[in-house]
Motif scaffolding. Structure first.
Motif, PDB file in Angstrom:
ATOM      1  N   THR A 174       0.824  -1.207   0.000  1.00  0.00           N
ATOM      2  CA  THR A 174       0.000   0.000   0.000  1.00  0.00           C
ATOM      3  C   THR A 174       0.862   1.261   0.000  1.00  0.00           C
ATOM      4  OG1 THR A 174      -0.178  -0.055   2.423  1.00  0.00           O
ATOM      5  CG2 THR A 174      -1.908  -1.157   1.166  1.00  0.00           C
ATOM      6  N   SER A 231       0.901   3.866  -3.166  1.00  0.00           N
ATOM      7  CA  SER A 231       0.495   5.260  -2.974  1.00  0.00           C
ATOM      8  C   SER A 231       1.551   6.234  -3.503  1.00  0.00           C
ATOM      9  CB  SER A 231       0.227   5.541  -1.492  1.00  0.00           C
ATOM     10  OG  SER A 231       1.416   5.475  -0.733  1.00  0.00           O
ATOM     11  N   TYR A 232       2.810   5.783  -3.574  1.00  0.00           N
ATOM     12  CA  TYR A 232       3.882   6.607  -4.131  1.00  0.00           C
ATOM     13  C   TYR A 232       4.001   6.467  -5.642  1.00  0.00           C
ATOM     14  CZ  TYR A 232       5.780   7.750   0.497  1.00  0.00           C
ATOM     15  OH  TYR A 232       5.953   8.229   1.772  1.00  0.00           O
ATOM     16  N   SER A 255      -6.933  -0.468  -6.540  1.00  0.00           N
ATOM     17  CA  SER A 255      -5.915   0.593  -6.513  1.00  0.00           C
ATOM     18  C   SER A 255      -4.757   0.318  -7.466  1.00  0.00           C
ATOM     19  CB  SER A 255      -5.381   0.770  -5.091  1.00  0.00           C
ATOM     20  OG  SER A 255      -4.618  -0.353  -4.685  1.00  0.00           O
TER      21      SER A 255
END
Length: 216
Positions: free
Chosen positions: A91, A95-96, A128
């Protein structure tokens, strides 16, 4: 400073428990000293499980410790192990903006957690952009300066994936070597973690274990 202020003695060396009230400490120059106490607390921690076949070099193939400290952000990463550590790093990197693939040998991620949680989290992670491969066994890892190739099998069919880095996140090994736990009768789990009760006591009443060495 705080240890000295509170009059706590610090002895540098390797410890071996020789009775339920005594510890032998060996220093770097091989001198030894025996100290006695009413109670003993084992707090030796644990380290990442890094089997030799995964060829960890902490550059292309890394442990979670390297992952925490490195300032480099890989464009793509394969994570071996879909447990809590693997999912957490997945995660973070996702997210980066890194392309993340999780490779898990069991039939779902977070195999030690509730199945419904695993199912919902799988949906969320997939949405995601994280790829999740389950029932996948890593067979080989090869790398050069620019790329890592992970060969894995699903239902006896070999496949491979390329990434800039590979994170090995398949669990921990307790640091119990040399403590001579068996000699004094302290019991451990099949994975080597020290068994404790709700009061953190081992099966020997005045010997306690705390932290990662218990596997909790």
């Amino acid at each position: 400073h705080l240890l000295k202020k509170n009059k706590i003695d610090v002895l540098m060396g390797t410890a071996r428990i020789i009775s339920n009230n005594s510890i032998e400490i060996t220093t770097k120059n091989n001198s030894s000293k025996i100290i006695s106490a009413n109670n003993i607390v084992i707090a030796t921690g644990a380290r990442p499980k890094l089997p030799s076949q995964f060829k960890v070099n902490n550059e292309q193939v890394i442990s979670y410790q390297t992952a925490i400290l490195q300032e480099y952000l890989p464009k793509s990463i394969a994570i071996i192990g879909g447990g809590s550590i693997g999912v957490e790093f997945a995660t973070i990197w996702n997210s980066y903006g890194s392309k993340v693939t999780i490779i898990e040998t069991m039939n779902h991620i977070l195999p030690n957690e509730d199945t419904e949680i695993s199912k919902e989290l799988t949906k969320s992670l997939t949405k995601s952009g994280i790829d999740i491969l389950t029932n996948a066994t890593v067979e080989d890892i090869n790398y050069n300066k620019h790329n890592v190739s992970v060969t894995y099998s699903i239902q006896e069919t070999l496949q491979s994936i390329n990434a800039e880095q590979v994170l090995v996140a398949i669990g921990f090994i307790p640091n119990i070597e040399g403590l001579d736990l068996k000699t004094i009768g302290i019991t451990t789990s099949k994975n080597g973690f020290i068994n404790i009760n709700d009061d953190m006591s081992t099966n020997i009443e005045n010997i306690y274990a705390i932290g990662d060495v218990t596997g909790k």
